[in-house]
Scaffold this active site. Sequence first.
Site, PDB file in Angstrom:
ATOM      1  N   CYS A   1       0.881  -1.172   0.000  1.00 20.43           N
ATOM      2  CA  CYS A   1       0.000   0.000   0.000  1.00 20.43           C
ATOM      3  C   CYS A   1       0.920   1.224   0.000  1.00 20.43           C
ATOM      4  CB  CYS A   1      -0.973  -0.017   1.179  1.00 20.43           C
ATOM      5  SG  CYS A   1      -0.209   0.142   2.803  1.00 20.43           S
ATOM      6  N   ARG A   2       0.503   2.308   0.589  1.00 21.91           N
ATOM      7  CA  ARG A   2       1.342   3.509   0.587  1.00 21.91           C
ATOM      8  C   ARG A   2       2.524   3.393   1.558  1.00 21.91           C
ATOM      9  NH1 ARG A   2       0.947   9.074   2.935  1.00 21.91           N
ATOM     10  NH2 ARG A   2       2.077  10.399   1.477  1.00 21.91           N
TER      11      ARG A   2
END
Length: 109
Positions: free
Chosen positions: A61-62
């Site tokens: 993800c981020r």
Amino acid sequence: MFGGVPETGVTEVPEGACLLDVREDDEWSAGHAPGAVHIPLGLLSQRAGEVPKDTRVYVVCRVGGRSAQAVMALNQAGWDAVNVAGGMQAWEHAGLEMAAESDEEPRVV
């Protein structure tokens, strides 16, 4: 480990590995790892059948929080999943290849 979830560094993800990106559409469009599969975290339970069960799945993800949630859920349901520590921010900082869904330079948002 992120909250007891197995994890690996961005430079330890094997070339050609199954990489699952669980970020939102706008994040994916701005920049992602080439060859990654995109299933936003909120849709993972509905679309889990698209994730192969016969190979280790690296989830990104981020920064690592959403992917840790995805790894926990996938592992509980019988997958072999590993969180990518530091997420796409670490991927970008490591200078690893990225692609975008536009003509703009790929970036992490």
